[in-house]
Design a protein around this motif. Sequence first.
Motif, mmCIF file in Angstrom:
data_model
loop_
_atom_site.group_PDB
_atom_site.id
_atom_site.type_symbol
_atom_site.label_atom_id
_atom_site.label_comp_id
_atom_site.label_asym_id
_atom_site.label_seq_id
_atom_site.Cartn_x
_atom_site.Cartn_y
_atom_site.Cartn_z
ATOM 1 N N LEU A 64 -45.685 22.355 31.934
ATOM 2 C CA LEU A 64 -47.074 22.254 31.478
ATOM 3 C C LEU A 64 -47.744 23.606 31.261
ATOM 4 O O LEU A 64 -48.890 23.656 30.815
ATOM 5 N N GLY A 65 -47.033 24.677 31.563
ATOM 6 C CA GLY A 65 -47.611 25.986 31.300
ATOM 7 C C GLY A 65 -46.894 27.098 32.028
ATOM 8 O O GLY A 65 -46.163 26.868 33.007
ATOM 9 N N VAL A 66 -47.080 28.304 31.509
ATOM 10 C CA VAL A 66 -46.557 29.524 32.139
ATOM 11 C C VAL A 66 -47.750 30.458 32.311
ATOM 12 O O VAL A 66 -48.297 30.986 31.350
ATOM 13 N N ILE A 67 -48.160 30.651 33.549
ATOM 14 C CA ILE A 67 -49.347 31.462 33.847
ATOM 15 C C ILE A 67 -48.921 32.910 34.050
ATOM 16 O O ILE A 67 -48.019 33.189 34.854
ATOM 17 N N PRO A 68 -49.544 33.848 33.357
ATOM 18 C CA PRO A 68 -49.153 35.250 33.513
ATOM 19 C C PRO A 68 -49.585 35.825 34.857
ATOM 20 O O PRO A 68 -50.505 35.310 35.500
ATOM 21 N N TYR A 69 -48.920 36.875 35.268
ATOM 22 C CA TYR A 69 -49.318 37.615 36.466
ATOM 23 C C TYR A 69 -50.672 38.274 36.195
ATOM 24 O O TYR A 69 -50.862 38.933 35.182
ATOM 25 N N ILE A 70 -51.626 38.105 37.095
ATOM 26 C CA ILE A 70 -52.980 38.644 36.917
ATOM 27 C C ILE A 70 -53.153 39.826 37.856
ATOM 28 O O ILE A 70 -53.148 39.673 39.089
ATOM 29 N N GLU A 71 -53.278 41.007 37.294
ATOM 30 C CA GLU A 71 -53.457 42.212 38.104
ATOM 31 C C GLU A 71 -54.844 42.230 38.751
ATOM 32 O O GLU A 71 -55.835 41.799 38.157
ATOM 33 N N HIS A 72 -54.889 42.749 39.987
ATOM 34 C CA HIS A 72 -56.160 42.949 40.702
ATOM 35 C C HIS A 72 -57.005 41.693 40.656
ATOM 36 O O HIS A 72 -58.181 41.719 40.282
ATOM 37 N N LEU A 73 -56.418 40.593 41.074
ATOM 38 C CA LEU A 73 -57.087 39.301 40.947
ATOM 39 C C LEU A 73 -58.324 39.206 41.827
ATOM 40 O O LEU A 73 -59.356 38.675 41.426
#
Length: 351
Positions: A64-73
């Motif tokens: 259902l999706g591929v979520i990218p790595y979020i820097e400094h979340l």
Amino acid sequence: APVLLVADIDRGGSLAALVGTLELLEPEERDLVKGLIINKFRGDISLFTPAVDFLEQKTGKPVLGVIPYIEHLGIDEEDSVSLDDKPRVPQTGDVQIAVIQTPKISNFTDFDSLAEEPDASLYYVRTVEELGHPDVIILPGSKNTTEDLRWLRASGLADCLSLQVKRGTPVIGICGGYQMLGQSIYDPHHTESDFSEVAGLGLLPVTTTFADWKQTYQVQALCRPFSFMGETLQAGRLGGYEIHMGQTDVAPGAVEPFVVCQRSGRDCSLTVGTAREDGLVFGTYIHGLFDNDPFRRDMINILRRHKGLAPLPVQRNYRAEKERSYDRLAAVTAQHLDMDAILRIMRDSGL
């Protein structure tokens, strides 16, 4: 309830983890899994298309999706395993804040706002030797208060805390830490252990009795002015939450600065904290206490003045920063997930 199975690809082995997990489930459990999600993907997502095709063919479940790595979340950590990366000794900063890391520590994110202050150095300690000479000591919440209290005694930290208070170092207890600071903890239903009573640290005039149900509320509270290290700590309105077992009774005449005036939207007037008249010890059930900017800054400034340092103004809106971080997470997630499919899964399941 329908299940979405999420794999953290940043840790490696995510494809095998997804396939293997589904293979290990019973058929009726496997049928509840309605889709797969890949989280924390780095790099060019188009290169991952063959892996998505493989997963769908191998498992029969849609990705259902591929979520990218979020820097400094900038959102709260979910698991106390992250405490392994926290400082063990004071770093640079005018004010040194020690948090006792008990084995059953909980809600450690209560102190993230303190760690973000530029003039504060927050560190976690597990031994008397690690404690050093902090300006203030915090006893945090616990998933098992009685067991952590017994650990404090066995480790020597219980005696050390009493000695620190005698030397003029303030101690603050949050939730389970507040309960530990009292005279006794009673557990008639044995909700936490086989012990019916455990002696507290004796630093606050309160006793706690555990119940067999947990209180969970979003709260608005009033902090009345009270003595902290010989000065008046005053912050007015506070926001936070309660999540604790049992009821704490306060001795007559004790200082009660924290009063909840609203629990989960309903008006009330309940004492949820106690302070000593000498201003060296206080505790409360309010989680998120330090996320309130005026209270946090007022407390740090009193510690600063005690060291001969000039006070600083409120420098940040911590809650607003958190909201922006979660809004950012929500926006990125919605962009990379098939939200129509997820809403359809919820609707078909009657949610």
